[in-house]
Design an enzyme around this catalytic site. Sequence first.
Site, PDB file in Angstrom:
ATOM      1  CE  LYS A  13      -2.187  -0.774   3.923  1.00  0.00           C
ATOM      2  NZ  LYS A  13      -1.423  -1.950   4.371  1.00  0.00           N
ATOM      3  NE  ARG A  85      -3.498  -1.096  10.105  1.00  0.00           N
ATOM      4  CZ  ARG A  85      -2.444  -0.591   9.471  1.00  0.00           C
ATOM      5  NH1 ARG A  85      -2.439   0.635   9.043  1.00  0.00           N
ATOM      6  NH2 ARG A  85      -1.389  -1.348   9.270  1.00  0.00           N
ATOM      7  NE  ARG A 124       7.890  -2.696   6.030  1.00  0.00           N
ATOM      8  CZ  ARG A 124       6.591  -2.446   6.165  1.00  0.00           C
ATOM      9  NH1 ARG A 124       5.871  -2.098   5.111  1.00  0.00           N
ATOM     10  NH2 ARG A 124       6.002  -2.561   7.333  1.00  0.00           N
ATOM     11  NE  ARG A 157       7.085  -0.201  10.052  1.00  0.00           N
ATOM     12  CZ  ARG A 157       5.869  -0.126   9.533  1.00  0.00           C
ATOM     13  NH1 ARG A 157       5.694   0.459   8.360  1.00  0.00           N
ATOM     14  NH2 ARG A 157       4.832  -0.624  10.165  1.00  0.00           N
ATOM     15  NE  ARG A 168       2.830  -4.535  11.482  1.00  0.00           N
ATOM     16  CZ  ARG A 168       3.773  -4.333  10.559  1.00  0.00           C
ATOM     17  NH1 ARG A 168       4.933  -4.936  10.651  1.00  0.00           N
ATOM     18  NH2 ARG A 168       3.542  -3.508   9.559  1.00  0.00           N
TER      19      ARG A 168
HETATM   20  P1  AMP Z   1       1.597   0.737   9.130  1.00  0.00           P
HETATM   21  O1  AMP Z   1       2.733   1.687   8.963  1.00  0.00           O
HETATM   22  O2  AMP Z   1       0.414   1.082   8.283  1.00  0.00           O
HETATM   23  O3  AMP Z   1       2.017  -0.700   8.989  1.00  0.00           O
HETATM   24  O4  AMP Z   1       1.093   0.914  10.646  1.00  0.00           O
HETATM   25  C1  AMP Z   1       1.955   0.644  11.734  1.00  0.00           C
HETATM   26  C2  AMP Z   1       1.166   0.570  13.024  1.00  0.00           C
HETATM   27  O5  AMP Z   1       0.516   1.816  13.280  1.00  0.00           O
HETATM   28  C3  AMP Z   1       0.044  -0.460  13.052  1.00  0.00           C
HETATM   29  O6  AMP Z   1       0.506  -1.770  13.334  1.00  0.00           O
HETATM   30  C4  AMP Z   1      -0.826   0.112  14.167  1.00  0.00           C
HETATM   31  O7  AMP Z   1      -0.256  -0.133  15.439  1.00  0.00           O
HETATM   32  C5  AMP Z   1      -0.733   1.608  13.902  1.00  0.00           C
HETATM   33  N1  AMP Z   1      -1.814   2.048  12.979  1.00  0.00           N
HETATM   34  C6  AMP Z   1      -1.677   2.401  11.680  1.00  0.00           C
HETATM   35  N2  AMP Z   1      -2.857   2.726  11.143  1.00  0.00           N
HETATM   36  C7  AMP Z   1      -3.776   2.564  12.119  1.00  0.00           C
HETATM   37  C8  AMP Z   1      -5.183   2.736  12.200  1.00  0.00           C
HETATM   38  N3  AMP Z   1      -5.914   3.137  11.128  1.00  0.00           N
HETATM   39  N4  AMP Z   1      -5.797   2.465  13.370  1.00  0.00           N
HETATM   40  C9  AMP Z   1      -5.098   2.067  14.451  1.00  0.00           C
HETATM   41  N5  AMP Z   1      -3.766   1.881  14.460  1.00  0.00           N
HETATM   42  C10 AMP Z   1      -3.098   2.135  13.307  1.00  0.00           C
END
Ligand code: AMP
Length: 213
Positions: A13, A85, A124, A157, A168
């Site tokens: 994404k 999400r 990654r 990360r 996750r």
């Molecule tokens: P990402 O960078 O999209 O993989 O997001 C990393 C982390 O941020 C996720 O595992 C969640 O802990 C938090 N996060 C990202 N987007 C959301 C969301 N829409 N709602 C709640 N937590 C989020």
Amino acid sequence: MIILLLGAPGAGKGTQAKLLEERFSLHHLAPGDILRDEIKKGTPLGRQAKINMDQGHLVPNELIVDIMLNHIRDAENVILDGFPRNIGQAEALDRFLSEHGRQLDYVIRISVSESEIIRRLSGRRVCPKCGSSYNVVFNPPKVDGICDKDGEQLVQRKDDHEETIRNRFEVFNEQTKPLVEYYSDHGNFITIDGERDHMVIFEELAKLIAGRK
Ligand code: AMP
């Protein structure tokens, strides 16, 4: 224009959102990036978010929904990468859009198998400065460990370690996957095969969006 990208962590994404942002001058809104920035700045939100993020859990809706809606309010052309999400967030977004006479132009689901996701996330590496994403196996930087764009040292990360990746993925299956059903009768819901070369996927999406603009 509002484009929503749906997909598991590691589905691509962020990569597609960055490419589409450049091509179509969209505002790329990624809650994960916003939260990581808050953590870097050491804000109260960042401190609270970090506890959930480090374990691979979602940050509570009350911490994220208003922030995201405020960002959407301020931008005309948006690509949403990681929001909503869960169903609660999707309902909040729906209410916001109908109150503001706006709508989702595309809901694009990027579909990738679990084994591929795990392979991707564990390889990654990201640039802490510009957010560019690489993979040690199939998309390495030109110089090992260094960002092509700004020469910054790449990092893994914290939530890309194996145990957290599994959490996750579980969170995705339980909370985010139901959004596929939620949006499936949306007029512009599209599923694309995310296991192809990222530039092939990008050109497919770009053609679709250019046809609409
Ligand atoms: P990402 O960078 O999209 O993989 O997001 C990393 C982390 O941020 C996720 O595992 C969640 O802990 C938090 N996060 C990202 N987007 C959301 C969301 N829409 N709602 C709640 N937590 C989020």
